[in-house]
Design a protein around this motif. Structure first.
Motif, mmCIF file in Angstrom:
data_model
loop_
_atom_site.group_PDB
_atom_site.id
_atom_site.type_symbol
_atom_site.label_atom_id
_atom_site.label_comp_id
_atom_site.label_asym_id
_atom_site.label_seq_id
_atom_site.Cartn_x
_atom_site.Cartn_y
_atom_site.Cartn_z
ATOM 1 N N GLU A 144 15.498 0.548 -15.394
ATOM 2 C CA GLU A 144 16.241 1.802 -15.429
ATOM 3 C C GLU A 144 15.638 2.820 -14.460
ATOM 4 O O GLU A 144 16.368 3.566 -13.804
ATOM 5 C CB GLU A 144 16.253 2.384 -16.848
ATOM 6 C CG GLU A 144 16.999 1.523 -17.856
ATOM 7 C CD GLU A 144 16.127 0.423 -18.475
ATOM 8 O OE1 GLU A 144 14.970 0.241 -18.056
ATOM 9 O OE2 GLU A 144 16.629 -0.246 -19.395
ATOM 10 N N ASP A 145 14.296 2.850 -14.341
ATOM 11 C CA ASP A 145 13.643 3.768 -13.415
ATOM 12 C C ASP A 145 13.938 3.390 -11.966
ATOM 13 O O ASP A 145 14.163 4.258 -11.115
ATOM 14 C CB ASP A 145 12.134 3.791 -13.640
ATOM 15 C CG ASP A 145 11.744 4.360 -14.992
ATOM 16 O OD1 ASP A 145 12.592 5.038 -15.631
ATOM 17 O OD2 ASP A 145 10.593 4.122 -15.420
ATOM 18 N N ILE A 146 13.950 2.095 -11.664
ATOM 19 C CA ILE A 146 14.249 1.635 -10.307
ATOM 20 C C ILE A 146 15.702 1.938 -9.967
ATOM 21 O O ILE A 146 16.013 2.400 -8.862
ATOM 22 C CB ILE A 146 13.952 0.118 -10.159
ATOM 23 C CG1 ILE A 146 12.467 -0.163 -10.417
ATOM 24 C CG2 ILE A 146 14.377 -0.385 -8.788
ATOM 25 C CD1 ILE A 146 11.508 0.503 -9.458
ATOM 26 N N ARG A 147 16.617 1.717 -10.910
ATOM 27 C CA ARG A 147 18.036 2.045 -10.672
ATOM 28 C C ARG A 147 18.226 3.536 -10.404
ATOM 29 O O ARG A 147 18.960 3.925 -9.501
ATOM 30 C CB ARG A 147 18.887 1.642 -11.873
ATOM 31 C CG ARG A 147 19.160 0.186 -11.990
ATOM 32 C CD ARG A 147 20.119 -0.077 -13.167
ATOM 33 N NE ARG A 147 20.314 -1.478 -13.362
ATOM 34 C CZ ARG A 147 21.208 -2.204 -12.697
ATOM 35 N NH1 ARG A 147 21.955 -1.652 -11.794
ATOM 36 N NH2 ARG A 147 21.318 -3.490 -12.947
ATOM 37 N N ALA A 148 17.543 4.379 -11.177
ATOM 38 C CA ALA A 148 17.650 5.814 -10.986
ATOM 39 C C ALA A 148 17.083 6.221 -9.631
ATOM 40 O O ALA A 148 17.671 7.073 -8.930
ATOM 41 C CB ALA A 148 16.913 6.562 -12.111
ATOM 42 N N PHE A 149 15.976 5.620 -9.227
ATOM 43 C CA PHE A 149 15.406 5.918 -7.912
ATOM 44 C C PHE A 149 16.384 5.537 -6.799
ATOM 45 O O PHE A 149 16.593 6.313 -5.863
ATOM 46 C CB PHE A 149 14.076 5.175 -7.712
ATOM 47 C CG PHE A 149 13.543 5.288 -6.320
ATOM 48 C CD1 PHE A 149 12.933 6.454 -5.904
ATOM 49 C CD2 PHE A 149 13.695 4.250 -5.413
ATOM 50 C CE1 PHE A 149 12.463 6.577 -4.603
ATOM 51 C CE2 PHE A 149 13.236 4.357 -4.132
ATOM 52 C CZ PHE A 149 12.609 5.531 -3.704
ATOM 53 N N ARG A 158 6.571 9.838 -5.656
ATOM 54 C CA ARG A 158 7.785 9.519 -4.897
ATOM 55 C C ARG A 158 8.536 8.336 -5.519
ATOM 56 O O ARG A 158 9.762 8.320 -5.561
ATOM 57 C CB ARG A 158 7.421 9.198 -3.457
ATOM 58 C CG ARG A 158 8.607 8.839 -2.624
ATOM 59 C CD ARG A 158 8.254 8.614 -1.182
ATOM 60 N NE ARG A 158 9.480 8.328 -0.453
ATOM 61 C CZ ARG A 158 9.522 7.762 0.722
ATOM 62 N NH1 ARG A 158 8.400 7.468 1.343
ATOM 63 N NH2 ARG A 158 10.658 7.515 1.305
ATOM 64 N N TYR A 159 7.777 7.332 -5.966
ATOM 65 C CA TYR A 159 8.359 6.149 -6.598
ATOM 66 C C TYR A 159 8.113 6.207 -8.103
ATOM 67 O O TYR A 159 7.229 6.927 -8.570
ATOM 68 C CB TYR A 159 7.745 4.875 -6.015
ATOM 69 C CG TYR A 159 7.993 4.711 -4.525
ATOM 70 C CD1 TYR A 159 9.261 4.812 -3.987
ATOM 71 C CD2 TYR A 159 6.947 4.457 -3.659
ATOM 72 C CE1 TYR A 159 9.487 4.668 -2.635
ATOM 73 C CE2 TYR A 159 7.157 4.313 -2.304
ATOM 74 C CZ TYR A 159 8.439 4.412 -1.794
ATOM 75 O OH TYR A 159 8.654 4.271 -0.457
ATOM 76 N N PRO A 160 8.863 5.433 -8.887
ATOM 77 C CA PRO A 160 8.685 5.452 -10.346
ATOM 78 C C PRO A 160 7.267 5.068 -10.767
ATOM 79 O O PRO A 160 6.587 4.285 -10.107
ATOM 80 C CB PRO A 160 9.695 4.421 -10.840
ATOM 81 C CG PRO A 160 10.717 4.320 -9.767
ATOM 82 C CD PRO A 160 9.975 4.570 -8.483
ATOM 83 N N SER A 173 0.826 -1.210 0.000
ATOM 84 C CA SER A 173 0.000 0.000 0.000
ATOM 85 C C SER A 173 0.864 1.265 0.000
ATOM 86 O O SER A 173 0.530 2.252 -0.658
ATOM 87 C CB SER A 173 -0.950 0.008 1.188
ATOM 88 O OG SER A 173 -0.232 -0.069 2.402
ATOM 89 N N ALA A 174 1.997 1.222 0.714
ATOM 90 C CA ALA A 174 2.906 2.371 0.727
ATOM 91 C C ALA A 174 3.552 2.563 -0.652
ATOM 92 O O ALA A 174 3.766 3.697 -1.095
ATOM 93 C CB ALA A 174 3.983 2.189 1.784
ATOM 94 N N TRP A 175 3.854 1.457 -1.332
ATOM 95 C CA TRP A 175 4.432 1.537 -2.678
ATOM 96 C C TRP A 175 3.455 2.198 -3.640
ATOM 97 O O TRP A 175 3.808 3.103 -4.383
ATOM 98 C CB TRP A 175 4.835 0.149 -3.169
ATOM 99 C CG TRP A 175 5.347 0.177 -4.559
ATOM 100 C CD1 TRP A 175 4.661 -0.137 -5.690
ATOM 101 C CD2 TRP A 175 6.648 0.596 -4.996
ATOM 102 N NE1 TRP A 175 5.460 0.043 -6.791
ATOM 103 C CE2 TRP A 175 6.678 0.486 -6.398
ATOM 104 C CE3 TRP A 175 7.783 1.034 -4.325
ATOM 105 C CZ2 TRP A 175 7.809 0.814 -7.141
ATOM 106 C CZ3 TRP A 175 8.912 1.346 -5.074
ATOM 107 C CH2 TRP A 175 8.911 1.240 -6.459
#
Length: 70
Positions: A61-66, A44-46, A34-36
């Motif tokens: 790539e989005d997760i790596r950048a985050f 806040r997250y991709p 739920s927080a994700w």
């Protein structure tokens, strides 16, 4: 970050982990589901990508950048 592939997509259990899977999947970003989703909605997250009505993924790539900016 060594466990992430170079390119491609990740499903939610690969990101937030799944201790009930066999073998258990460790979290890359240790938050609850739920927080994700609230973080994705707020920016806040991709942002997720819908591949089909029942399949949602995130670009590696989005997760790596985050993670690099966290």
């Amino acid at each position: 970050m060594n466990q992430l592939p170079e390119t491609g997509f990740l499903r939610l259990p690969q990101i937030i982990g799944n201790p009930k899977a066999e073998p258990p999947i460790p979290p890359i970003i240790p938050v609850k589901k739920s927080a994700w989703w609230a973080g994705c909605k707020s920016g806040r997250y991709p942002a997720p990508i819908k591949l089909s009505p029942r399949v949602t993924v995130w670009r590696v790539e989005d997760i790596r950048a985050f993670l690099a900016n966290a």
